[in-house]
Motif scaffolding. Structure first.
Motif, short mmCIF file in Angstrom:
data_model
loop_
_atom_site.label_atom_id
_atom_site.label_comp_id
_atom_site.label_asym_id
_atom_site.label_seq_id
_atom_site.Cartn_x
_atom_site.Cartn_y
_atom_site.Cartn_z
N CYS A 23 -26.53 19.59 44.59
CA CYS A 23 -27.83 19.95 45.16
C CYS A 23 -28.07 19.28 46.51
N THR A 25 -28.30 15.80 46.90
CA THR A 25 -29.12 14.60 46.74
C THR A 25 -28.47 13.69 45.71
N PHE A 40 -40.68 18.32 46.18
CA PHE A 40 -39.38 18.52 46.81
C PHE A 40 -39.52 19.42 48.02
N LEU A 44 -34.29 21.85 48.93
CA LEU A 44 -33.86 21.22 47.69
C LEU A 44 -34.26 22.08 46.49
N ASN A 47 -31.69 24.76 46.30
CA ASN A 47 -30.42 24.22 45.82
C ASN A 47 -30.46 23.97 44.32
#
Length: 77
Positions: A23, A25, A40, A44, A47
């Motif tokens: 993702c 992160t 978020f 993100l 993703n």
């Protein structure tokens, strides 16, 4: 955020780390954001939806964004 928490908890710790990396992160960031009910960014959210195979949708993470309009699925007025 509950769907993301449930999704992560259904995975082994290794798979959680792998998911977060895919993702873009870290697992630590996801866990912190979930517990703080942090918002978020749009990328993100996208993703997470893609990498979860749709199990966690953008709408679950940012319900105030008009995702249907962005998806091109909003009904005409």
């Amino acid at each position: 955020m509950d769907k993301l928490r449930t999704y992560l908890n259904s995975k082994t710790p290794e798979k959680q780390d792998e998911f977060a990396r895919r993702c873009g992160t870290t697992l630590g960031y996801l866990r912190k954001a979930i517990s703080a009910e942090q918002q978020f960014d749009v990328q993100l959210c996208i993703n997470i939806e893609v990498e979860s195979g749709g199990a966690v949708r953008c709408e679950d993470l940012r319900p105030r964004v008009t995702w249907a309009k962005l998806r091109g699925t909003a009904e005409a007025a």
